[in-house]
Scaffold this motif. Structure first.
Motif, PDB file in Angstrom:
ATOM      1  N   ALA A 192       0.823  -1.209   0.000  1.00 48.44           N
ATOM      2  CA  ALA A 192       0.000   0.000   0.000  1.00 48.44           C
ATOM      3  C   ALA A 192       0.859   1.263   0.000  1.00 48.44           C
ATOM      4  CB  ALA A 192      -0.928  -0.008   1.219  1.00 48.44           C
ATOM      5  N   GLN A 193       2.011   1.205   0.698  1.00 52.44           N
ATOM      6  CA  GLN A 193       2.908   2.357   0.750  1.00 52.44           C
ATOM      7  C   GLN A 193       4.023   2.203  -0.287  1.00 52.44           C
ATOM      8  OE1 GLN A 193       4.164   3.378   4.839  1.00 52.44           O
ATOM      9  NE2 GLN A 193       2.925   1.629   5.480  1.00 52.44           N
ATOM     10  N   GLU A 194       4.745   3.298  -0.489  1.00 49.89           N
ATOM     11  CA  GLU A 194       5.888   3.234  -1.398  1.00 49.89           C
ATOM     12  C   GLU A 194       7.039   2.481  -0.738  1.00 49.89           C
ATOM     13  OE1 GLU A 194       6.794   7.220  -2.715  1.00 49.89           O
ATOM     14  OE2 GLU A 194       5.583   6.874  -4.518  1.00 49.89           O
ATOM     15  N   ILE A 195       7.823   1.806  -1.580  1.00 49.13           N
ATOM     16  CA  ILE A 195       8.934   0.971  -1.113  1.00 49.13           C
ATOM     17  C   ILE A 195      10.249   1.729  -1.273  1.00 49.13           C
ATOM     18  CG2 ILE A 195      10.212  -1.162  -1.533  1.00 49.13           C
ATOM     19  CD1 ILE A 195       7.586  -2.269  -2.758  1.00 49.13           C
ATOM     20  N   ASN A 196      11.052   1.691  -0.212  1.00 47.53           N
ATOM     21  CA  ASN A 196      12.392   2.250  -0.348  1.00 47.53           C
ATOM     22  C   ASN A 196      13.330   1.197  -0.935  1.00 47.53           C
ATOM     23  OD1 ASN A 196      14.300   4.341  -0.126  1.00 47.53           O
ATOM     24  ND2 ASN A 196      15.098   3.469   1.766  1.00 47.53           N
ATOM     25  N   LYS A 197      13.332  -0.003  -0.320  1.00 52.48           N
ATOM     26  CA  LYS A 197      14.092  -1.108  -0.901  1.00 52.48           C
ATOM     27  C   LYS A 197      13.736  -2.427  -0.240  1.00 52.48           C
ATOM     28  CE  LYS A 197      18.269  -0.374   1.903  1.00 52.48           C
ATOM     29  NZ  LYS A 197      19.730  -0.142   1.837  1.00 52.48           N
ATOM     30  N   VAL A 198      13.915  -3.490  -0.998  1.00 54.13           N
ATOM     31  CA  VAL A 198      13.762  -4.848  -0.485  1.00 54.13           C
ATOM     32  C   VAL A 198      15.126  -5.290   0.028  1.00 54.13           C
ATOM     33  CG1 VAL A 198      13.182  -7.229  -1.045  1.00 54.13           C
ATOM     34  CG2 VAL A 198      11.890  -5.360  -2.082  1.00 54.13           C
ATOM     35  N   LEU A 199      15.189  -5.731   1.278  1.00 51.96           N
ATOM     36  CA  LEU A 199      16.471  -6.071   1.892  1.00 51.96           C
ATOM     37  C   LEU A 199      16.909  -7.497   1.579  1.00 51.96           C
ATOM     38  CD1 LEU A 199      16.153  -4.452   5.433  1.00 51.96           C
ATOM     39  CD2 LEU A 199      17.037  -3.470   3.325  1.00 51.96           C
ATOM     40  N   GLY A 200      15.975  -8.438   1.621  1.00 51.19           N
ATOM     41  CA  GLY A 200      16.366  -9.818   1.350  1.00 51.19           C
ATOM     42  C   GLY A 200      15.338 -10.805   1.859  1.00 51.19           C
ATOM     43  N   PHE A 201      15.681 -12.088   1.733  1.00 51.64           N
ATOM     44  CA  PHE A 201      14.759 -13.178   2.028  1.00 51.64           C
ATOM     45  C   PHE A 201      14.956 -13.734   3.436  1.00 51.64           C
ATOM     46  CE2 PHE A 201      15.436 -13.163  -2.538  1.00 51.64           C
ATOM     47  CZ  PHE A 201      14.146 -13.276  -3.034  1.00 51.64           C
ATOM     48  N   ARG A 202      13.872 -14.255   3.983  1.00 50.19           N
ATOM     49  CA  ARG A 202      13.926 -15.008   5.225  1.00 50.19           C
ATOM     50  C   ARG A 202      13.739 -16.483   4.885  1.00 50.19           C
ATOM     51  NH1 ARG A 202      10.304 -12.244   9.746  1.00 50.19           N
ATOM     52  NH2 ARG A 202      11.638 -13.625  10.987  1.00 50.19           N
ATOM     53  N   ARG A 203      14.093 -17.352   5.825  1.00 49.88           N
ATOM     54  CA  ARG A 203      13.999 -18.787   5.564  1.00 49.88           C
ATOM     55  C   ARG A 203      12.554 -19.218   5.307  1.00 49.88           C
ATOM     56  NH1 ARG A 203      17.344 -23.093   9.112  1.00 49.88           N
ATOM     57  NH2 ARG A 203      19.000 -22.238   7.784  1.00 49.88           N
ATOM     58  N   THR A 204      11.600 -18.491   5.854  1.00 50.57           N
ATOM     59  CA  THR A 204      10.185 -18.815   5.675  1.00 50.57           C
ATOM     60  C   THR A 204       9.677 -18.502   4.275  1.00 50.57           C
ATOM     61  OG1 THR A 204       9.557 -16.619   6.477  1.00 50.57           O
ATOM     62  CG2 THR A 204       9.696 -18.393   8.109  1.00 50.57           C
ATOM     63  N   GLY A 205      10.481 -17.773   3.488  1.00 48.28           N
ATOM     64  CA  GLY A 205      10.038 -17.333   2.168  1.00 48.28           C
ATOM     65  C   GLY A 205       9.555 -15.910   2.161  1.00 48.28           C
ATOM     66  N   GLU A 206       9.387 -15.315   3.354  1.00 46.51           N
ATOM     67  CA  GLU A 206       9.014 -13.909   3.434  1.00 46.51           C
ATOM     68  C   GLU A 206      10.209 -13.039   3.062  1.00 46.51           C
ATOM     69  OE1 GLU A 206       7.436 -13.004   7.270  1.00 46.51           O
ATOM     70  OE2 GLU A 206       5.966 -14.620   7.224  1.00 46.51           O
ATOM     71  N   VAL A 207       9.917 -11.786   2.730  1.00 45.24           N
ATOM     72  CA  VAL A 207      10.988 -10.838   2.424  1.00 45.24           C
ATOM     73  C   VAL A 207      10.891  -9.651   3.375  1.00 45.24           C
ATOM     74  CG1 VAL A 207      11.355 -11.417   0.000  1.00 45.24           C
ATOM     75  CG2 VAL A 207       9.569  -9.795   0.613  1.00 45.24           C
ATOM     76  N   LEU A 208      12.060  -9.112   3.735  1.00 46.68           N
ATOM     77  CA  LEU A 208      12.106  -7.914   4.565  1.00 46.68           C
ATOM     78  C   LEU A 208      12.171  -6.704   3.650  1.00 46.68           C
ATOM     79  CD1 LEU A 208      14.523  -9.082   7.385  1.00 46.68           C
ATOM     80  CD2 LEU A 208      12.111  -8.503   7.639  1.00 46.68           C
ATOM     81  N   VAL A 209      11.279  -5.747   3.896  1.00 49.02           N
ATOM     82  CA  VAL A 209      11.150  -4.577   3.024  1.00 49.02           C
ATOM     83  C   VAL A 209      11.237  -3.310   3.858  1.00 49.02           C
ATOM     84  CG1 VAL A 209       9.724  -3.427   1.294  1.00 49.02           C
ATOM     85  CG2 VAL A 209       9.622  -5.922   1.530  1.00 49.02           C
ATOM     86  N   GLU A 210      12.077  -2.373   3.429  1.00 53.24           N
ATOM     87  CA  GLU A 210      12.109  -1.052   4.042  1.00 53.24           C
ATOM     88  C   GLU A 210      11.158  -0.154   3.266  1.00 53.24           C
ATOM     89  OE1 GLU A 210      14.961   2.823   4.566  1.00 53.24           O
ATOM     90  OE2 GLU A 210      15.938   0.866   4.471  1.00 53.24           O
ATOM     91  N   MET A 211      10.150   0.369   3.958  1.00 51.49           N
ATOM     92  CA  MET A 211       9.163   1.216   3.318  1.00 51.49           C
ATOM     93  C   MET A 211       9.684   2.642   3.156  1.00 51.49           C
ATOM     94  SD  MET A 211       7.081  -1.202   3.021  1.00 51.49           S
ATOM     95  CE  MET A 211       5.684  -0.354   2.276  1.00 51.49           C
ATOM     96  N   GLY A 212       8.953   3.438   2.409  1.00 54.08           N
ATOM     97  CA  GLY A 212       9.378   4.805   2.131  1.00 54.08           C
ATOM     98  C   GLY A 212       9.497   5.674   3.357  1.00 54.08           C
ATOM     99  N   ASP A 213       8.737   5.358   4.422  1.00 57.50           N
ATOM    100  CA  ASP A 213       8.800   6.152   5.648  1.00 57.50           C
ATOM    101  C   ASP A 213       9.808   5.596   6.651  1.00 57.50           C
ATOM    102  OD1 ASP A 213       7.539   3.845   6.396  1.00 57.50           O
ATOM    103  OD2 ASP A 213       5.729   4.786   7.182  1.00 57.50           O
ATOM    104  N   GLY A 214      10.613   4.597   6.255  1.00 60.60           N
ATOM    105  CA  GLY A 214      11.613   4.022   7.145  1.00 60.60           C
ATOM    106  C   GLY A 214      11.132   2.825   7.934  1.00 60.60           C
ATOM    107  N   GLU A 215       9.868   2.431   7.777  1.00 60.78           N
ATOM    108  CA  GLU A 215       9.346   1.275   8.493  1.00 60.78           C
ATOM    109  C   GLU A 215       9.866  -0.018   7.865  1.00 60.78           C
ATOM    110  OE1 GLU A 215       5.024  -0.790   9.623  1.00 60.78           O
ATOM    111  OE2 GLU A 215       5.156   0.741   8.053  1.00 60.78           O
ATOM    112  N   LEU A 216      10.268  -0.964   8.717  1.00 60.38           N
ATOM    113  CA  LEU A 216      10.708  -2.273   8.249  1.00 60.38           C
ATOM    114  C   LEU A 216       9.565  -3.260   8.429  1.00 60.38           C
ATOM    115  CD1 LEU A 216      13.016  -4.145   7.229  1.00 60.38           C
ATOM    116  CD2 LEU A 216      13.556  -4.582   9.628  1.00 60.38           C
TER     117      LEU A 216
END
Length: 390
Positions: A311-335
């Motif tokens: 829903a929000q703008e993405i700053n960058k995708v950081l990488g993968f977790r073992r579960t298959g999820e990805v960690l994403v830094e949002m435009g407002d700095g939220e991880l």
């Protein structure tokens, strides 16, 4: 005493199955135990066991700028449901933006850090599990300010860690500065010295501060591009740590060309992955397409895995977790941790400074316990005084 009658080989085999803290405690019992655990063969066997242990909880290394204390922080997290902290270190001596320790890469428990923003471009090798680190000696060649990239990895044929620098040397004249061909320098942990490499750098360009690095299959990898009149051609440039030869990989046709694309690379298990954003380097993006090269080096094996579209703008995708999820830094700095199947996102943390975050896999090891760090000890300072566990 029971241990006196225990064969040394059996004792060493038992110790390779222990966690790092326990092994270090064992090494403090007596000189003979210490000699066993600092032996390079023992350290290698411990690494091999850790790599083969699928049941072990994966560790992730997260670098970010904290809020509200304005500190550069390195946090090792358990890749579990709550993303709990294992260790946290503050770089409280250097304050943004004077010094910015970017994580070049993590390999076999050793982390390479580079301060791209300082004039000297300090390089550090660091083992968080042992609280040991040191500065690499100054490289012999002076590259143009911030006009270089760094790679870090392991040469399995010589059982040695390597750091590679690729940069442009500028010849300054009276009225202008002219660029000459890029040069390559290699640092080997076994010798503690830099040396020149005869490797010929392909005629491509990289953006040092925005250039992600991945070490896999014995080689360092970066995003590179070939300038065109209307658009650039993007590719992955590799450097084999054993043969010290450059190679290149073609990207998927739909993302290989563009004027100024925002892309980065990461690891998906043991496979190269590509993050391609719909924006450019200047700001945030609405979505990010994630590609995976299923068979290393085979262009036809690229597949589009999924698209991160929140829903929000993405700053960058950081990488993968073992579960298959990805960690994403949002435009407002939220991880956030994003599940591509359920489309659910879970808040993890807030960052004070956007684009300050970096994620890498991490594995505890005994590297630097065997005395190799003594090679550079007399010409380096120990960074441990700057690192504090909370």
């Amino acid at each position: 005493m029971f241990l006196d009658n225990l064969p040394q080989e059996l004792f060493a085999d038992i110790c390779t199955r222990l966690p790092i803290k326990s092994i270090v405690h064992v090494g403090c019992v007596c000189k003979s135990f210490h000699a066993i655990i600092k032996n390079p063969n023992f350290i290698t066997e411990h690494i091999n066991r850790s790599v083969a242990d699928d049941k072990k909880t994966q560790l992730l290394l997260l670098r970010y700028h904290s809020n509200p204390d304005n500190k550069e922080r390195f946090s090792i997290r358990y890749d579990d449901e709550i993303f709990d902290e294992c260790m946290t270190f503050d770089n409280s001596y250097k304050v943004w933006p004077v010094h910015y320790y970017k994580i070049v890469g993590s390999c076999n428990g050793l982390i390479c850090l580079c301060d791209y923003l300082s004039v000297t471009s300090v390089l550090i090798l660091w083992n968080p599990a042992l609280r040991k680190s040191f500065n690499l000696p100054m490289p012999p060649t002076e590259f143009s300010l911030h006009d270089f990239v760094v790679g870090f990895g392991f040469n399995s044929s010589t059982n040695d860690f390597k750091v590679v620098r690729i940069g442009n040397v500028c010849n300054s004249g009276n009225t202008q500065t002219s660029r000459v061909s890029p040069e390559v320098e290699v640092y080997e942990l076994s010798t503690g010295l830099w040396r020149g490499s005869s490797a010929v750098v392909p005629p491509y360009e990289m953006i040092p501060r925005h250039c992600s690095h991945v070490f896999v299959k014995g080689a360092s990898h970066w995003i590179a591009f070939e300038k065109g009149k209307e658009q650039n051609r993007y590719l992955i440039l590799s450097f084999d740590m054993g043969s010290e030869v450059f190679g290149e990989m073609v990207l998927p046709a739909s993302v290989a060309n563009g004027p100024k694309l925002k892309m980065s690379i990461s690891l998906f298990g043991e496979s190269l992955s590509l993050f391609c954003y719909d924006g450019d380097l200047s700001g945030t993006s609405e979505r990010c397409c994630i590609w995976v090269m299923q068979e290393y080096g085979v262009v036809e094996s690229w597949i589009k895995l999924f698209t991160v579209d929140l829903a929000q703008e993405i700053n960058k995708v950081l990488g993968f977790r073992r579960t298959g999820e990805v960690l994403v830094e949002m435009g407002d700095g939220e991880l956030v941790s994003y599940d591509p199947e359920s489309k659910e996102e879970v808040h993890v943390e807030d960052f004070w400074f956007q684009d300050s975050s970096h994620l890498d896999t991490y594995m505890e090891s005994l590297v630097l316990l065997d005395g190799k760090d003594q090679v550079s000890l007399n010409r380096a300072y120990c960074w441990n005084k700057l690192l504090k566990e909370e």
